[in-house]
Motif scaffolding. Structure first.
Motif, PDB file in Angstrom:
ATOM      1  N   LYS A 118       0.826  -1.218   0.000  1.00 35.43           N
ATOM      2  CA  LYS A 118       0.000   0.000   0.000  1.00 35.43           C
ATOM      3  C   LYS A 118       0.860   1.268   0.000  1.00 35.43           C
ATOM      4  CE  LYS A 118      -3.465  -2.146   3.025  1.00 35.43           C
ATOM      5  NZ  LYS A 118      -4.089  -2.063   4.375  1.00 35.43           N
ATOM      6  N   ILE A 119       2.137   1.102   0.291  1.00 41.48           N
ATOM      7  CA  ILE A 119       3.023   2.253   0.529  1.00 41.48           C
ATOM      8  C   ILE A 119       3.745   2.631  -0.763  1.00 41.48           C
ATOM      9  CG2 ILE A 119       4.995   3.056   1.879  1.00 41.48           C
ATOM     10  CD1 ILE A 119       4.188   0.931   4.007  1.00 41.48           C
ATOM     11  N   ARG A 120       3.530   3.885  -1.205  1.00 40.92           N
ATOM     12  CA  ARG A 120       4.108   4.359  -2.475  1.00 40.92           C
ATOM     13  C   ARG A 120       4.562   5.804  -2.299  1.00 40.92           C
ATOM     14  NH1 ARG A 120       0.583   2.409  -6.821  1.00 40.92           N
ATOM     15  NH2 ARG A 120       1.800   3.739  -8.194  1.00 40.92           N
ATOM     16  N   LEU A 121       5.379   6.267  -3.247  1.00 43.83           N
ATOM     17  CA  LEU A 121       5.634   7.710  -3.345  1.00 43.83           C
ATOM     18  C   LEU A 121       4.419   8.364  -4.011  1.00 43.83           C
ATOM     19  CD1 LEU A 121       9.337   7.789  -4.584  1.00 43.83           C
ATOM     20  CD2 LEU A 121       8.494   8.695  -2.400  1.00 43.83           C
ATOM     21  N   PHE A 122       3.923   9.451  -3.429  1.00 44.20           N
ATOM     22  CA  PHE A 122       2.749  10.122  -4.004  1.00 44.20           C
ATOM     23  C   PHE A 122       3.019  10.559  -5.437  1.00 44.20           C
ATOM     24  CE2 PHE A 122      -0.196  14.049  -3.701  1.00 44.20           C
ATOM     25  CZ  PHE A 122      -1.236  13.369  -4.306  1.00 44.20           C
ATOM     26  N   LEU A 123       4.237  11.031  -5.702  1.00 45.84           N
ATOM     27  CA  LEU A 123       4.514  11.565  -7.043  1.00 45.84           C
ATOM     28  C   LEU A 123       4.585  10.478  -8.111  1.00 45.84           C
ATOM     29  CD1 LEU A 123       6.877  14.625  -6.508  1.00 45.84           C
ATOM     30  CD2 LEU A 123       4.379  14.525  -6.565  1.00 45.84           C
ATOM     31  N   ASP A 124       4.492   9.199  -7.729  1.00 47.17           N
ATOM     32  CA  ASP A 124       4.296   8.130  -8.725  1.00 47.17           C
ATOM     33  C   ASP A 124       3.041   8.393  -9.554  1.00 47.17           C
ATOM     34  OD1 ASP A 124       6.451   6.766  -7.755  1.00 47.17           O
ATOM     35  OD2 ASP A 124       5.314   5.103  -6.888  1.00 47.17           O
ATOM     36  N   PHE A 125       2.102   9.150  -8.980  1.00 46.88           N
ATOM     37  CA  PHE A 125       0.829   9.405  -9.668  1.00 46.88           C
ATOM     38  C   PHE A 125       0.867  10.689 -10.492  1.00 46.88           C
ATOM     39  CE2 PHE A 125      -0.157   6.678  -6.124  1.00 46.88           C
ATOM     40  CZ  PHE A 125      -1.002   5.737  -6.689  1.00 46.88           C
ATOM     41  N   ALA A 126       2.000  11.387 -10.484  1.00 43.62           N
ATOM     42  CA  ALA A 126       2.048  12.711 -11.117  1.00 43.62           C
ATOM     43  C   ALA A 126       2.350  12.656 -12.607  1.00 43.62           C
ATOM     44  CB  ALA A 126       3.083  13.581 -10.415  1.00 43.62           C
ATOM     45  N   GLY A 127       2.783  11.501 -13.127  1.00 43.60           N
ATOM     46  CA  GLY A 127       3.201  11.474 -14.526  1.00 43.60           C
ATOM     47  C   GLY A 127       4.561  12.139 -14.650  1.00 43.60           C
ATOM     48  N   ALA A 128       4.865  12.643 -15.846  1.00 43.50           N
ATOM     49  CA  ALA A 128       6.197  13.189 -16.089  1.00 43.50           C
ATOM     50  C   ALA A 128       6.358  14.584 -15.498  1.00 43.50           C
ATOM     51  CB  ALA A 128       6.440  13.242 -17.593  1.00 43.50           C
ATOM     52  N   GLY A 129       7.597  14.942 -15.196  1.00 41.53           N
ATOM     53  CA  GLY A 129       7.921  16.351 -14.964  1.00 41.53           C
ATOM     54  C   GLY A 129       8.160  16.786 -13.536  1.00 41.53           C
ATOM     55  N   THR A 130       7.700  16.028 -12.556  1.00 41.02           N
ATOM     56  CA  THR A 130       7.881  16.508 -11.176  1.00 41.02           C
ATOM     57  C   THR A 130       9.132  15.956 -10.511  1.00 41.02           C
ATOM     58  OG1 THR A 130       6.617  14.654 -10.241  1.00 41.02           O
ATOM     59  CG2 THR A 130       5.392  16.660 -10.746  1.00 41.02           C
ATOM     60  N   GLY A 131       9.686  14.858 -11.030  1.00 38.34           N
ATOM     61  CA  GLY A 131      10.672  14.109 -10.251  1.00 38.34           C
ATOM     62  C   GLY A 131       9.932  13.255  -9.230  1.00 38.34           C
ATOM     63  N   PRO A 132      10.674  12.415  -8.472  1.00 36.96           N
ATOM     64  CA  PRO A 132      10.003  11.449  -7.594  1.00 36.96           C
ATOM     65  C   PRO A 132       9.586  11.974  -6.222  1.00 36.96           C
ATOM     66  CG  PRO A 132      12.360  11.034  -7.633  1.00 36.96           C
ATOM     67  CD  PRO A 132      12.110  12.144  -8.613  1.00 36.96           C
ATOM     68  N   GLU A 133      10.162  13.105  -5.782  1.00 30.63           N
ATOM     69  CA  GLU A 133       9.954  13.521  -4.390  1.00 30.63           C
ATOM     70  C   GLU A 133       9.369  14.931  -4.291  1.00 30.63           C
ATOM     71  OE1 GLU A 133      13.176  11.617  -1.669  1.00 30.63           O
ATOM     72  OE2 GLU A 133      14.233  12.897  -3.095  1.00 30.63           O
ATOM     73  N   VAL A 134       8.516  15.126  -3.284  1.00 29.90           N
ATOM     74  CA  VAL A 134       8.066  16.475  -2.923  1.00 29.90           C
ATOM     75  C   VAL A 134       9.118  17.027  -1.958  1.00 29.90           C
ATOM     76  CG1 VAL A 134       6.228  17.879  -1.925  1.00 29.90           C
ATOM     77  CG2 VAL A 134       5.658  15.716  -3.062  1.00 29.90           C
TER      78      VAL A 134
END
Ligand code: 4NP
Length: 169
Positions: A118-134
């Motif tokens: 259940k545990i993921r990086l939120f930005l996995d859902f952002a698609g391209a362009g943000t990088g992996p981390e907030v």
């Protein structure tokens, strides 16, 4: 912290946003995502909360800079209060979404093996362009908070689509 007055039904999908302190990124994610759910007409199908991996700010309202930046986008964070991730969260929530890799590693270390999926990086859902981390905006200027909100909006749009499909299946 979750507002019980807006409690969706028992069959709701349950989402927990997690950062370090639960006063900047994850309450902002909670507020942004609630706004996106409302716009998508899904507020009664999805339950949302946020928490921190650490206890530094338990009981505290969101950081003033995070609240001000959210307010400029029509999002009210004033009712939220910091809480720490609890062992029960791993069973209760369907998606446990970390803001950065440190939060992700801490969550994986805390979670029973059967809930680690259940545990993921939120930005996995952002698609391209943000990088992996907030990035943690706590020690920076107000620009950082705007950038965080942009990323959170992008990831929230992606997650709303995923949940829409899941709820329709
Ligand atoms: P957050 O930001 O994890 O996005 O809530 C922080 C808040 C507080 C601290 C660090 C990051 N702190 O060190 O107190």
């Amino acid at each position: 912290m979750f507002d019980q007055s807006q409690h969706p039904g028992n069959n709701a999908l349950k989402i927990l946003f997690v950062c370090l302190g639960n006063i900047c990124r994850s309450p902002s994610a909670e507020g942004v995502f609630r706004q996106k759910l409302e716009q998508a007409g899904l507020s009664d199908r999805v339950e949302v909360d946020s928490a921190g991996t650490h206890a530094y700010h338990v009981g505290s309202p969101p950081d003033d800079r995070a609240a001000a930046a959210a307010s400029r986008r029509g999002i009210d964070l004033s009712g939220l209060r910091g809480r720490q991730v609890s062992p029960d969260d791993f069973e209760y929530y369907d998606y446990i979404l970390a803001m950065d890799r440190d939060n992700l590693a801490d969550l994986l270390a805390m979670s029973p093996a059967e809930h680690q999926h259940k545990i993921r990086l939120f930005l996995d859902f952002a698609g391209a362009g943000t990088g992996p981390e907030v990035p943690d905006p706590y020690y920076g200027g107000s620009d950082g908070f705007e950038r965080v909100l942009d990323m959170l909006e992008q990831a929230s749009d992606g997650l709303v689509l995923v949940l829409k499909n899941q709820l329709a299946a």
